[in-house]
Design an enzyme around this catalytic site. Structure first.
Site, PDB file in Angstrom:
ATOM      1  N   HIS A  54       0.835  -1.191   0.000  1.00  0.00           N
ATOM      2  CA  HIS A  54       0.000   0.000   0.000  1.00  0.00           C
ATOM      3  C   HIS A  54       0.879   1.254   0.000  1.00  0.00           C
ATOM      4  CE1 HIS A  54      -3.798  -2.172   1.711  1.00  0.00           C
ATOM      5  NE2 HIS A  54      -3.351  -2.710   0.598  1.00  0.00           N
ATOM      6  N   GLU A  56       1.275   3.675   2.097  1.00  0.00           N
ATOM      7  CA  GLU A  56       2.000   3.952   3.332  1.00  0.00           C
ATOM      8  C   GLU A  56       3.290   3.144   3.424  1.00  0.00           C
ATOM      9  OE1 GLU A  56      -2.445   4.042   4.560  1.00  0.00           O
ATOM     10  OE2 GLU A  56      -1.211   3.216   2.955  1.00  0.00           O
ATOM     11  N   CYS A  88      -1.944  -1.151   7.471  1.00  0.00           N
ATOM     12  CA  CYS A  88      -1.080   0.030   7.378  1.00  0.00           C
ATOM     13  C   CYS A  88      -1.075   0.832   8.671  1.00  0.00           C
ATOM     14  CB  CYS A  88      -1.523   0.910   6.212  1.00  0.00           C
ATOM     15  SG  CYS A  88      -1.201   0.155   4.603  1.00  0.00           S
ATOM     16  N   ALA A 165     -24.231  11.306 -34.869  1.00  0.00           N
ATOM     17  CA  ALA A 165     -24.039  10.820 -36.231  1.00  0.00           C
ATOM     18  C   ALA A 165     -24.878  11.686 -37.160  1.00  0.00           C
ATOM     19  CB  ALA A 165     -24.442   9.350 -36.363  1.00  0.00           C
ATOM     20  N   SER A 171     -20.583   8.563 -38.731  1.00  0.00           N
ATOM     21  CA  SER A 171     -20.173   9.254 -37.498  1.00  0.00           C
ATOM     22  C   SER A 171     -18.668   9.419 -37.376  1.00  0.00           C
ATOM     23  CB  SER A 171     -20.694   8.473 -36.280  1.00  0.00           C
ATOM     24  OG  SER A 171     -20.142   7.168 -36.262  1.00  0.00           O
ATOM     25  N   ARG A 187     -10.507   4.791 -20.948  1.00  0.00           N
ATOM     26  CA  ARG A 187     -10.555   3.329 -20.982  1.00  0.00           C
ATOM     27  C   ARG A 187      -9.487   2.731 -20.080  1.00  0.00           C
ATOM     28  NH1 ARG A 187     -11.313   1.604 -27.379  1.00  0.00           N
ATOM     29  NH2 ARG A 187     -13.418   2.475 -27.671  1.00  0.00           N
ATOM     30  N   ASP A 203     -20.508  -0.424 -35.686  1.00  0.00           N
ATOM     31  CA  ASP A 203     -19.088  -0.061 -35.702  1.00  0.00           C
ATOM     32  C   ASP A 203     -18.123  -1.234 -35.596  1.00  0.00           C
ATOM     33  OD1 ASP A 203     -19.990   2.559 -35.772  1.00  0.00           O
ATOM     34  OD2 ASP A 203     -19.721   2.884 -33.624  1.00  0.00           O
ATOM     35  N   GLY A 295     -24.407   3.520 -27.342  1.00  0.00           N
ATOM     36  CA  GLY A 295     -25.144   4.547 -28.059  1.00  0.00           C
ATOM     37  C   GLY A 295     -26.279   5.124 -27.236  1.00  0.00           C
TER      38      GLY A 295
END
Length: 366
Positions: A54, A56, A88, A165, A171, A187, A203, A295
Protein backbone atom coordinates in the site's frame (compact mmCIF):
# COMPACT_ATOMS: atom_id res chain seq x y z
CA UNK A 1 -5.63 23.35 12.72
CA UNK A 2 -4.20 22.32 9.35
CA UNK A 3 -1.29 24.46 8.16
CA UNK A 4 -0.16 25.46 4.69
CA UNK A 5 2.51 22.77 4.95
CA UNK A 6 -0.18 20.19 5.72
CA UNK A 7 -2.16 21.22 2.66
CA UNK A 8 0.92 21.09 0.43
CA UNK A 9 1.80 17.62 1.63
CA UNK A 10 -1.74 16.30 1.19
CA UNK A 11 -1.99 17.78 -2.28
CA UNK A 12 1.21 15.93 -3.18
CA UNK A 13 -0.33 12.73 -1.79
CA UNK A 14 -3.38 13.25 -4.01
CA UNK A 15 -1.18 13.67 -7.07
CA UNK A 16 0.64 10.47 -6.17
CA UNK A 17 -2.64 8.58 -5.72
CA UNK A 18 -3.74 9.51 -9.24
CA UNK A 19 -0.79 7.57 -10.65
CA UNK A 20 -2.50 4.36 -9.62
CA UNK A 21 -5.68 4.96 -11.65
CA UNK A 22 -6.39 1.94 -13.80
CA UNK A 23 -4.05 -0.47 -12.04
CA UNK A 24 -5.25 -0.93 -8.44
CA UNK A 25 -8.78 -2.28 -8.83
CA UNK A 26 -10.56 -3.70 -6.91
CA UNK A 27 -8.53 -1.67 -4.41
CA UNK A 28 -8.64 2.13 -4.07
CA UNK A 29 -6.05 4.56 -5.33
CA UNK A 30 -4.07 5.94 -2.38
CA UNK A 31 -1.12 8.29 -2.01
CA UNK A 32 1.07 8.92 1.04
CA UNK A 33 3.67 11.54 1.96
CA UNK A 34 5.87 11.32 5.07
CA UNK A 35 7.55 14.38 6.57
CA UNK A 36 10.23 13.95 9.22
CA UNK A 37 10.03 15.42 12.72
CA UNK A 38 11.37 18.69 11.36
CA UNK A 39 8.74 18.92 8.65
CA UNK A 40 11.09 17.97 5.81
CA UNK A 41 10.11 15.49 3.06
CA UNK A 42 11.28 12.01 4.01
CA UNK A 43 9.33 9.57 1.85
CA UNK A 44 6.38 9.20 -0.49
CA UNK A 45 4.54 6.48 -2.34
CA UNK A 46 1.30 5.32 -3.91
CA UNK A 47 -0.61 2.09 -4.23
CA UNK A 48 0.52 0.68 -7.57
CA UNK A 49 -1.38 -2.57 -8.01
CA UNK A 50 -3.82 -4.81 -6.18
CA UNK A 51 -1.96 -7.25 -3.97
CA UNK A 52 1.12 -5.04 -3.81
CA UNK A 53 2.33 -2.82 -0.97
CA UNK A 54 0.00 0.00 0.00
CA UNK A 55 0.97 3.65 -0.33
CA UNK A 56 2.00 3.95 3.33
CA UNK A 57 4.42 1.04 3.02
CA UNK A 58 6.16 2.56 0.00
CA UNK A 59 6.46 5.92 1.78
CA UNK A 60 7.73 4.39 5.04
CA UNK A 61 10.33 2.31 3.22
CA UNK A 62 11.63 5.41 1.50
CA UNK A 63 11.64 7.40 4.74
CA UNK A 64 13.37 4.73 6.83
CA UNK A 65 14.42 5.95 10.28
CA UNK A 66 13.47 9.52 9.33
CA UNK A 67 9.80 8.54 9.76
CA UNK A 68 10.19 8.36 13.55
CA UNK A 69 8.49 11.39 15.12
CA UNK A 70 7.22 12.53 11.73
CA UNK A 71 3.85 13.05 10.07
CA UNK A 72 2.18 10.86 7.45
CA UNK A 73 -0.36 12.34 5.04
CA UNK A 74 -2.63 9.74 3.45
CA UNK A 75 -5.49 10.27 1.01
CA UNK A 76 -7.53 7.43 2.58
CA UNK A 77 -7.75 6.28 6.19
CA UNK A 78 -4.97 3.73 6.78
CA UNK A 79 -6.35 0.20 6.60
CA UNK A 80 -6.84 -1.77 9.78
CA UNK A 81 -6.97 -5.34 8.52
CA UNK A 82 -4.74 -8.06 7.13
CA UNK A 83 -5.56 -9.04 3.56
CA UNK A 84 -2.94 -9.75 0.94
CA UNK A 85 -0.88 -7.16 2.84
CA UNK A 86 -0.68 -6.21 6.51
CA UNK A 87 -2.53 -3.37 8.23
CA UNK A 88 -1.08 0.03 7.38
CA UNK A 89 -2.21 1.53 10.69
CA UNK A 90 0.09 -0.86 12.54
CA UNK A 91 2.93 -0.22 10.08
CA UNK A 92 2.71 3.51 10.82
CA UNK A 93 2.76 2.82 14.56
CA UNK A 94 5.76 0.50 14.23
CA UNK A 95 7.63 3.13 12.22
CA UNK A 96 7.26 5.64 15.05
CA UNK A 97 5.04 8.09 13.17
CA UNK A 98 3.79 10.71 15.64
CA UNK A 99 0.97 12.20 13.59
CA UNK A 100 -1.28 10.97 10.79
CA UNK A 101 -3.51 13.17 8.65
CA UNK A 102 -5.90 11.42 6.26
CA UNK A 103 -8.38 12.95 3.85
CA UNK A 104 -11.28 10.46 3.69
CA UNK A 105 -12.46 7.78 6.10
CA UNK A 106 -12.46 4.20 4.80
CA UNK A 107 -16.08 3.06 4.25
CA UNK A 108 -15.09 -0.58 3.74
CA UNK A 109 -16.25 -2.42 6.90
CA UNK A 110 -13.40 -4.91 6.49
CA UNK A 111 -10.70 -2.24 6.63
CA UNK A 112 -12.09 0.70 8.60
CA UNK A 113 -10.91 1.60 12.10
CA UNK A 114 -7.35 2.58 11.27
CA UNK A 115 -7.82 6.03 12.78
CA UNK A 116 -9.03 4.56 16.08
CA UNK A 117 -6.12 2.12 16.18
CA UNK A 118 -3.67 4.96 15.65
CA UNK A 119 -5.25 7.08 18.38
CA UNK A 120 -5.20 4.15 20.82
CA UNK A 121 -1.45 3.87 20.22
CA UNK A 122 -0.92 7.55 21.07
CA UNK A 123 -0.65 8.85 17.52
CA UNK A 124 -2.20 12.25 16.84
CA UNK A 125 -4.80 11.84 14.08
CA UNK A 126 -6.47 14.41 11.85
CA UNK A 127 -9.16 13.77 9.24
CA UNK A 128 -10.81 15.70 6.43
CA UNK A 129 -7.97 17.70 4.89
CA UNK A 130 -8.79 18.16 1.15
CA UNK A 131 -11.57 15.61 1.60
CA UNK A 132 -13.58 16.76 -1.43
CA UNK A 133 -10.59 16.40 -3.72
CA UNK A 134 -9.76 13.00 -2.28
CA UNK A 135 -13.38 11.88 -2.75
CA UNK A 136 -13.28 12.96 -6.39
CA UNK A 137 -9.99 11.20 -7.03
CA UNK A 138 -11.27 7.94 -5.53
CA UNK A 139 -14.87 8.28 -6.71
CA UNK A 140 -15.00 4.92 -8.49
CA UNK A 141 -13.84 2.87 -5.54
CA UNK A 142 -15.83 4.82 -2.95
CA UNK A 143 -19.00 4.50 -5.00
CA UNK A 144 -18.50 0.76 -5.46
CA UNK A 145 -18.05 0.23 -1.71
CA UNK A 146 -20.99 2.42 -0.71
CA UNK A 147 -23.48 1.20 -3.33
CA UNK A 148 -22.29 -2.34 -3.99
CA UNK A 149 -22.07 -1.76 -7.74
CA UNK A 150 -19.50 -0.37 -10.17
CA UNK A 151 -19.11 3.36 -10.69
CA UNK A 152 -20.47 4.31 -14.12
CA UNK A 153 -18.97 7.03 -16.30
CA UNK A 154 -20.93 7.71 -19.48
CA UNK A 155 -18.84 9.10 -22.31
CA UNK A 156 -20.11 10.40 -25.63
CA UNK A 157 -18.93 12.56 -28.52
CA UNK A 158 -21.33 14.85 -30.33
CA UNK A 159 -21.62 17.79 -32.65
CA UNK A 160 -22.33 21.18 -31.17
CA UNK A 161 -26.03 20.61 -31.87
CA UNK A 162 -25.98 17.33 -29.95
CA UNK A 163 -25.83 14.81 -32.81
CA UNK A 164 -23.68 11.68 -32.53
CA UNK A 165 -24.04 10.82 -36.23
CA UNK A 166 -25.33 12.36 -39.43
CA UNK A 167 -28.70 11.58 -40.96
CA UNK A 168 -27.15 8.78 -43.05
CA UNK A 169 -25.66 7.24 -39.81
CA UNK A 170 -22.07 8.18 -40.63
CA UNK A 171 -20.17 9.25 -37.50
CA UNK A 172 -16.44 8.97 -38.18
CA UNK A 173 -15.16 11.25 -37.13
CA UNK A 174 -17.19 13.87 -35.27
CA UNK A 175 -14.55 14.40 -32.58
CA UNK A 176 -10.89 15.20 -33.09
CA UNK A 177 -7.89 12.85 -32.84
CA UNK A 178 -7.03 14.56 -29.55
CA UNK A 179 -10.44 13.72 -28.10
CA UNK A 180 -10.25 10.14 -29.30
CA UNK A 181 -6.85 9.78 -27.65
CA UNK A 182 -8.34 11.16 -24.44
CA UNK A 183 -11.01 8.46 -24.55
CA UNK A 184 -8.26 5.84 -24.47
CA UNK A 185 -7.08 7.45 -21.25
CA UNK A 186 -10.58 6.96 -19.84
CA UNK A 187 -10.55 3.33 -20.98
CA UNK A 188 -7.19 2.77 -19.33
CA UNK A 189 -8.60 4.03 -16.03
CA UNK A 190 -11.67 1.77 -16.18
CA UNK A 191 -12.18 -1.86 -15.27
CA UNK A 192 -14.75 -2.42 -18.00
CA UNK A 193 -15.96 -0.75 -21.20
CA UNK A 194 -19.65 -1.26 -22.02
CA UNK A 195 -21.41 -0.79 -25.37
CA UNK A 196 -24.81 -1.84 -26.68
CA UNK A 197 -25.93 -3.94 -29.62
CA UNK A 198 -26.42 -0.90 -31.86
CA UNK A 199 -22.81 0.18 -31.45
CA UNK A 200 -21.55 -3.38 -31.89
CA UNK A 201 -23.59 -3.83 -35.07
CA UNK A 202 -22.75 -0.46 -36.63
CA UNK A 203 -19.09 -0.06 -35.70
CA UNK A 204 -17.71 -3.53 -34.89
CA UNK A 205 -15.57 -1.86 -32.17
CA UNK A 206 -12.50 -3.49 -30.66
CA UNK A 207 -12.83 -1.50 -27.40
CA UNK A 208 -9.22 -1.94 -26.31
CA UNK A 209 -6.80 0.68 -25.02
CA UNK A 210 -4.35 1.98 -27.60
CA UNK A 211 -1.51 4.46 -27.36
CA UNK A 212 -0.98 4.20 -23.59
CA UNK A 213 2.12 2.27 -22.63
CA UNK A 214 1.65 -0.28 -19.84
CA UNK A 215 -2.13 0.15 -19.71
CA UNK A 216 -4.23 -2.68 -18.31
CA UNK A 217 -6.81 -3.70 -20.89
CA UNK A 218 -10.35 -3.36 -19.52
CA UNK A 219 -13.00 -6.06 -19.67
CA UNK A 220 -15.05 -5.53 -22.83
CA UNK A 221 -18.81 -5.86 -22.37
CA UNK A 222 -21.45 -5.83 -25.09
CA UNK A 223 -25.09 -5.63 -24.03
CA UNK A 224 -26.63 -7.76 -26.80
CA UNK A 225 -30.02 -8.78 -25.45
CA UNK A 226 -31.09 -10.98 -28.36
CA UNK A 227 -27.54 -12.21 -29.11
CA UNK A 228 -27.77 -10.96 -32.68
CA UNK A 229 -25.22 -8.12 -32.86
CA UNK A 230 -21.95 -9.91 -32.05
CA UNK A 231 -21.10 -12.54 -34.64
CA UNK A 232 -18.13 -14.91 -34.95
CA UNK A 233 -15.08 -12.93 -36.05
CA UNK A 234 -16.21 -9.69 -34.38
CA UNK A 235 -13.26 -7.57 -33.28
CA UNK A 236 -14.49 -7.54 -29.69
CA UNK A 237 -13.90 -11.31 -29.58
CA UNK A 238 -10.19 -11.05 -30.35
CA UNK A 239 -7.53 -12.06 -27.82
CA UNK A 240 -6.49 -8.52 -26.87
CA UNK A 241 -8.65 -8.43 -23.74
CA UNK A 242 -11.35 -10.47 -21.98
CA UNK A 243 -14.91 -10.06 -23.24
CA UNK A 244 -18.44 -10.62 -21.94
CA UNK A 245 -21.53 -10.64 -24.15
CA UNK A 246 -24.55 -9.94 -21.93
CA UNK A 247 -27.62 -11.66 -23.36
CA UNK A 248 -31.13 -12.47 -22.21
CA UNK A 249 -31.66 -15.73 -20.37
CA UNK A 250 -33.72 -17.08 -23.24
CA UNK A 251 -31.50 -15.85 -26.10
CA UNK A 252 -29.95 -18.27 -28.58
CA UNK A 253 -26.23 -17.64 -28.10
CA UNK A 254 -24.85 -20.90 -29.47
CA UNK A 255 -22.77 -19.02 -32.04
CA UNK A 256 -20.82 -17.20 -29.29
CA UNK A 257 -17.90 -18.50 -27.19
CA UNK A 258 -19.74 -19.88 -24.17
CA UNK A 259 -17.12 -18.59 -21.73
CA UNK A 260 -17.91 -15.06 -22.97
CA UNK A 261 -21.69 -15.31 -22.54
CA UNK A 262 -23.30 -13.65 -19.52
CA UNK A 263 -27.01 -14.51 -19.23
CA UNK A 264 -29.18 -11.97 -17.44
CA UNK A 265 -32.90 -11.39 -16.85
CA UNK A 266 -34.71 -9.02 -19.14
CA UNK A 267 -35.70 -5.59 -17.85
CA UNK A 268 -38.95 -5.57 -15.91
CA UNK A 269 -40.25 -2.77 -18.11
CA UNK A 270 -39.26 -1.94 -21.66
CA UNK A 271 -36.73 -3.67 -23.90
CA UNK A 272 -33.24 -4.68 -22.93
CA UNK A 273 -31.69 -6.33 -19.92
CA UNK A 274 -31.98 -5.73 -16.21
CA UNK A 275 -29.18 -3.17 -15.78
CA UNK A 276 -28.89 -3.47 -11.98
CA UNK A 277 -28.41 -7.21 -12.54
CA UNK A 278 -25.70 -6.47 -15.09
CA UNK A 279 -23.89 -4.18 -12.67
CA UNK A 280 -24.18 -6.73 -9.86
CA UNK A 281 -22.70 -9.39 -12.12
CA UNK A 282 -19.80 -7.12 -13.08
CA UNK A 283 -19.23 -6.19 -9.44
CA UNK A 284 -19.06 -9.89 -8.61
CA UNK A 285 -16.28 -10.21 -11.19
CA UNK A 286 -14.23 -7.50 -9.47
CA UNK A 287 -15.29 -4.62 -11.72
CA UNK A 288 -15.39 -1.39 -9.75
CA UNK A 289 -15.54 1.15 -12.60
CA UNK A 290 -17.39 1.08 -15.91
CA UNK A 291 -16.91 3.31 -18.93
CA UNK A 292 -20.23 3.40 -20.77
CA UNK A 293 -19.56 4.02 -24.46
CA UNK A 294 -22.87 2.66 -25.71
CA UNK A 295 -25.14 4.55 -28.06
CA UNK A 296 -28.17 6.65 -27.15
CA UNK A 297 -30.51 3.73 -26.38
CA UNK A 298 -28.22 2.08 -23.85
CA UNK A 299 -27.22 5.45 -22.38
CA UNK A 300 -30.89 6.32 -21.95
CA UNK A 301 -31.53 3.03 -20.15
CA UNK A 302 -28.62 3.66 -17.76
CA UNK A 303 -29.82 7.20 -17.04
CA UNK A 304 -33.38 5.98 -16.51
CA UNK A 305 -32.09 3.36 -14.06
CA UNK A 306 -30.30 6.08 -12.06
CA UNK A 307 -26.91 4.40 -12.34
CA UNK A 308 -24.85 7.03 -14.18
CA UNK A 309 -22.39 8.66 -11.78
CA UNK A 310 -20.45 10.92 -14.15
CA UNK A 311 -20.77 12.22 -17.69
CA UNK A 312 -17.95 13.22 -20.02
CA UNK A 313 -19.10 14.80 -23.26
CA UNK A 314 -16.80 15.77 -26.13
CA UNK A 315 -18.46 18.55 -28.11
CA UNK A 316 -17.01 19.17 -31.55
CA UNK A 317 -17.38 22.49 -33.41
CA UNK A 318 -19.54 20.79 -36.04
CA UNK A 319 -23.21 21.21 -36.99
CA UNK A 320 -25.22 18.33 -38.47
CA UNK A 321 -28.84 19.44 -38.13
CA UNK A 322 -30.19 15.89 -38.25
CA UNK A 323 -29.27 12.43 -37.03
CA UNK A 324 -29.44 10.61 -33.69
CA UNK A 325 -28.88 12.56 -30.49
CA UNK A 326 -26.54 11.51 -27.71
CA UNK A 327 -29.33 10.37 -25.39
CA UNK A 328 -32.50 8.48 -26.27
CA UNK A 329 -35.49 7.86 -24.01
CA UNK A 330 -34.35 8.16 -20.39
CA UNK A 331 -37.80 8.10 -18.79
CA UNK A 332 -37.98 11.89 -18.66
CA UNK A 333 -41.26 13.25 -19.97
CA UNK A 334 -41.37 16.82 -18.65
CA UNK A 335 -38.89 19.54 -17.79
CA UNK A 336 -39.65 19.09 -14.09
CA UNK A 337 -38.16 15.58 -14.32
CA UNK A 338 -34.96 16.72 -16.02
CA UNK A 339 -31.78 15.28 -14.56
CA UNK A 340 -29.94 18.40 -13.46
CA UNK A 341 -26.16 18.20 -13.60
CA UNK A 342 -23.32 19.96 -11.84
CA UNK A 343 -20.53 20.83 -14.28
CA UNK A 344 -17.19 20.05 -12.63
CA UNK A 345 -14.80 20.81 -15.50
CA UNK A 346 -14.62 22.29 -18.98
CA UNK A 347 -11.41 21.78 -20.98
CA UNK A 348 -10.33 22.34 -24.57
CA UNK A 349 -9.15 19.08 -26.16
CA UNK A 350 -7.72 20.00 -29.55
CA UNK A 351 -10.57 21.86 -31.29
CA UNK A 352 -13.20 20.20 -29.11
CA UNK A 353 -14.65 21.05 -25.72
CA UNK A 354 -14.69 18.34 -23.06
CA UNK A 355 -17.41 18.88 -20.47
CA UNK A 356 -17.45 16.83 -17.28
CA UNK A 357 -20.56 16.79 -15.11
CA UNK A 358 -22.13 14.78 -12.30
CA UNK A 359 -25.80 14.35 -11.41
CA UNK A 360 -26.98 16.92 -8.90
CA UNK A 361 -27.58 16.06 -5.27
CA UNK A 362 -31.32 15.62 -5.91
CA UNK A 363 -30.80 12.79 -8.41
CA UNK A 364 -33.29 9.96 -8.27
CA UNK A 365 -32.44 6.42 -7.24
CA UNK A 366 -29.57 7.18 -4.85
Amino acid sequence: MDTAADTTAMRRALALAARGLGSTSPNPVVGCVVLDAGGRPAGEGFHRRAGGPHAEIHALREAGDRARGGTAYVTLEPCNHTGRTGPCAQALIDAGIARVVYAVGDPDPRATGGGATLRAAGVTVGQGLLAAEAEAGNAAWLTSVRLGRPYVLWKYAASLDGRIAAADATSRWISSPESRADVHRLRAQSDAVVVGSGTARADDPQLGVRGIEGATQPLRVVVDTAATAVRPGARVLDAAAPTLIAVAEDADARHLPQEAVLRLPRAATGPGLDLPALLRALYGRGVRSVLLEGGPTLAGAFVAAGVVDKIVGYLAPVLLGAGPTALADAGITTIAEALRLDVTETVRIGPDLRITAVPGTDRKGI
